[in-house]
Design a protein around this motif. Structure first.
Motif, PDB file in Angstrom:
ATOM      1  N   LEU A  44       0.814  -1.205   0.000  1.00  0.00           N
ATOM      2  CA  LEU A  44       0.000   0.000   0.000  1.00  0.00           C
ATOM      3  C   LEU A  44       0.853   1.263   0.000  1.00  0.00           C
ATOM      4  CD1 LEU A  44      -2.634   1.598   0.274  1.00  0.00           C
ATOM      5  CD2 LEU A  44      -2.543   1.165   2.749  1.00  0.00           C
TER       6      LEU A  44
ATOM      7  N   ASP B   8     -10.656  -9.553   1.994  1.00  0.00           N
ATOM      8  CA  ASP B   8     -10.842  -8.619   3.108  1.00  0.00           C
ATOM      9  C   ASP B   8      -9.921  -7.404   3.016  1.00  0.00           C
ATOM     10  OD1 ASP B   8     -12.760 -10.292   4.112  1.00  0.00           O
ATOM     11  OD2 ASP B   8     -11.440 -11.275   5.572  1.00  0.00           O
ATOM     12  N   TRP B   9      -8.771  -7.563   2.356  1.00  0.00           N
ATOM     13  CA  TRP B   9      -7.818  -6.456   2.309  1.00  0.00           C
ATOM     14  C   TRP B   9      -8.178  -5.381   1.291  1.00  0.00           C
ATOM     15  CZ3 TRP B   9      -5.269  -5.465  -2.284  1.00  0.00           C
ATOM     16  CH2 TRP B   9      -5.200  -6.505  -3.209  1.00  0.00           C
TER      17      TRP B   9
ATOM     18  N   ALA C 221     -11.094  -3.621   0.485  1.00  0.00           N
ATOM     19  CA  ALA C 221     -11.860  -2.437   0.892  1.00  0.00           C
ATOM     20  C   ALA C 221     -11.009  -1.444   1.688  1.00  0.00           C
ATOM     21  CB  ALA C 221     -13.101  -2.848   1.674  1.00  0.00           C
ATOM     22  N   PRO C 222     -10.270  -1.874   2.732  1.00  0.00           N
ATOM     23  CA  PRO C 222      -9.430  -0.895   3.440  1.00  0.00           C
ATOM     24  C   PRO C 222      -8.311  -0.317   2.571  1.00  0.00           C
ATOM     25  CG  PRO C 222      -9.087  -3.125   4.297  1.00  0.00           C
ATOM     26  CD  PRO C 222     -10.283  -3.178   3.418  1.00  0.00           C
ATOM     27  N   TYR C 223      -7.819  -1.094   1.641  1.00  0.00           N
ATOM     28  CA  TYR C 223      -6.804  -0.611   0.709  1.00  0.00           C
ATOM     29  C   TYR C 223      -7.384   0.533  -0.134  1.00  0.00           C
ATOM     30  CZ  TYR C 223      -2.637  -1.365  -2.308  1.00  0.00           C
ATOM     31  OH  TYR C 223      -1.452  -1.254  -2.991  1.00  0.00           O
TER      32      TYR C 223
ATOM     33  N   ALA D 170      -9.948   2.380   0.581  1.00  0.00           N
ATOM     34  CA  ALA D 170     -10.239   3.522   1.452  1.00  0.00           C
ATOM     35  C   ALA D 170      -8.973   4.332   1.729  1.00  0.00           C
ATOM     36  CB  ALA D 170     -10.861   3.035   2.756  1.00  0.00           C
ATOM     37  N   ALA D 171      -7.860   3.640   1.945  1.00  0.00           N
ATOM     38  CA  ALA D 171      -6.592   4.331   2.216  1.00  0.00           C
ATOM     39  C   ALA D 171      -6.136   5.120   1.000  1.00  0.00           C
ATOM     40  CB  ALA D 171      -5.527   3.319   2.635  1.00  0.00           C
TER      41      ALA D 171
END
Length: 470
Positions: A34, A65-66, A68-70, A72-73
């Motif tokens: 990231l 699972d990784w 969506a937060p990726y 968002a970041a």
């Protein structure tokens, strides 16, 4: 977003290993990179591809699972959502400039599951940063595709892990493409069918020539990488095939099984044979056409047909390091022979008719190659801030077809080219490049003027957010 906020020591180390290259596409296999993705986008505005594979090597049917937060970041860092693509199948793999495989295949998972990425995600100048666990067997596997050099080593949970920089060899995937996937129709079968009873197909296992006869008024000679044709295009046709077919023109498609720059004495002899047998003389007009490696070949092999026109997008003049010591790309063919009749494109194209070269003058290496074409027959068309793969940029702007149609027809004027190129004013990449160059030169006043000009034409999220920081 400041650079200090996103670049940790490992990321800075990775960027240093990549060197001073332009990165237009970055792929993160498994989501472990990231910080590198954010840093590369900050520098280059590159597209980011999230390769969503499970540890067994299968592609995830639904986002892991990784993901969506990726996403968002990245959004929080100002990366436009349209610049990020999730890759959820092998069919979506394309050649990328930089690939990161951190903590994944070869470290936590079996390295052999990385094969789809290596076979479909590499072009001649691709680089991959990858983590290799001692005893994983990664080096023998990767050596089948290219070569690794150590960037750093570390101890992690009692084991030694190497971060390596991987460079592909020129034919790491091309040979497999030629054969076709198991049970699929291979290139030989496709080519012979396309040639029909009145065309021809010749092949030596590394390079091939496919002639598709149509109107004898025009022959277009195109150059392509077989791996891309077979794995990245649904119709598995040579580059430009459909476009040339629609015009009713005859076509000679020259294919390379990998990033070879056509440094093959057999291929050179085939051009000599065709010239000697009067093949090119059958046609009222002959045009050699290609981009990058194919652009080099178009200008070079036009020597087989003096008087033919050349249309080359971002071509390399030569990769002979004694002639172009400043060329830092395409290491895979630095050791090849670029001497002789079909060696230096700037010299070989001197006997051509009109040599039309499209290039970005702000890409230093492309511009340096373009300057080596000094003949009176050269028409240099500048496409500022559109990058090495400016053909893709022109396509996204919707102006590639009219430009190439006129160029191949021999009717493209400089005035008409620059009139069509005005479409870049609404092209997000061009807008961002203008803005970032003003910032980089320490001209916030100019950057604000550019930003207001862009936002008056429509929304550009990156520039809108960046304007708030000026």
């Amino acid at each position: 977003m400041s650079e200090a906020a996103v670049i940790d020591e490992a990321t800075a180390e990775a960027i240093l290993a990549l060197g001073p290259r332009r990165v237009e596409s970055f792929a993160d296999v498994g989501g472990g990179a990231l910080e590198l993705a954010r840093a590369l986008h900050e520098r280059h505005g590159c597209r980011i591809f999230l390769v969503d594979m499970t540890k067994s090597g299968a592609f995830a049917e639904v986002p892991s699972d990784w993901v969506a937060p990726y996403l968002a970041a990245l959004e929080a860092a100002g990366v436009p959502r349209g610049a990020v693509v999730r890759v959820g199948s092998a069919d979506e793999i394309r050649p990328w400039d930089v690939i990161a495989n951190f903590g994944g295949f070869g470290d936590s998972h079996k390295v052999r599951h990385l094969a789809p990425v290596l076979e479909g995600g590499l072009h001649a100048d691709s680089l991959m940063l990858t983590d290799i666990r001692k005893g994983s067997g990664s080096y023998p596997f990767l050596n089948g595709y290219g070569a690794c050099e150590t960037v750093a080593t570390r101890e992690e949970r009692g084991r030694s892990v190497t971060r390596a920089l991987f460079r592909p060899n020129p034919q790491s995937a091309g040979a497999a493409a030629a054969a076709g996937a198991e049970g699929d129709e291979g290139w030989t079968e496709i080519a012979r069918r396309l040639a029909g009873p009145f065309g021809f197909f010749t092949d030596n296992g590394v390079h091939s020539f496919l002639y598709v006869p149509r109107d004898l008024a025009v022959l277009v000679v195109t150059f392509d990488n077989l791996d891309i044709a077979m794995t990245k295009r649904a119709d598995r046709r040579p580059w430009g095939f459909d476009f040339v077919e629609k015009q009713g023109w005859s076509m000679l498609g020259v294919m390379a099984s990998g990033w070879t720059w056509y440094r093959d004495y057999w291929a050179m002899a085939e051009f000599d044979r065709l010239a000697r047998e009067g093949f090119f003389a059958r046609f009222g007009r002959v045009v050699f056409y290609g981009a990058s490696m194919g652009g080099h070949a178009a200008a070079t092999f036009s020597a087989a047909c003096p008087g033919a026109d050349v249309v080359a997008i971002s071509p390399q003049s030569t990769l002979d390091k004694t002639v172009v010591p400043w060329e830092t790309r395409y290491r895979t063919v630095w050791d090849k022979d670029f001497s002789g009749k079909y060696g230096d494109a700037a010299l070989a194209s001197a006997a051509a008719g009109r040599v039309t070269i499209l290039y970005d003058p702000y890409e230093p290496l492309d511009a340096a190659h373009a300057r080596r074409f000094t003949g009176a027959n050269v028409v240099a068309l500048r496409a500022p801030l559109l990058g090495h793969r400016l053909g893709s940029s022109l396509l996204q702007m919707g102006i590639l077809s009219p430009i190439i149609l006129k160029a191949l027809s021999g009717t493209l004027t400089q005035g008409e080219f620059y009139r069509l190129l005005r479409a870049r004013r609404d092209f997000p990449r061009y807008q961002r490049e203008l803005f970032e160059r003003a910032v980089a030169r320490g001209r916030p006043d100019l950057a604000r003027r550019v930003g207001r000009w862009v936002l008056a034409r429509g929304d550009n999220r990156y520039i809108r957010l960046a304007m708030a920081d000026l």
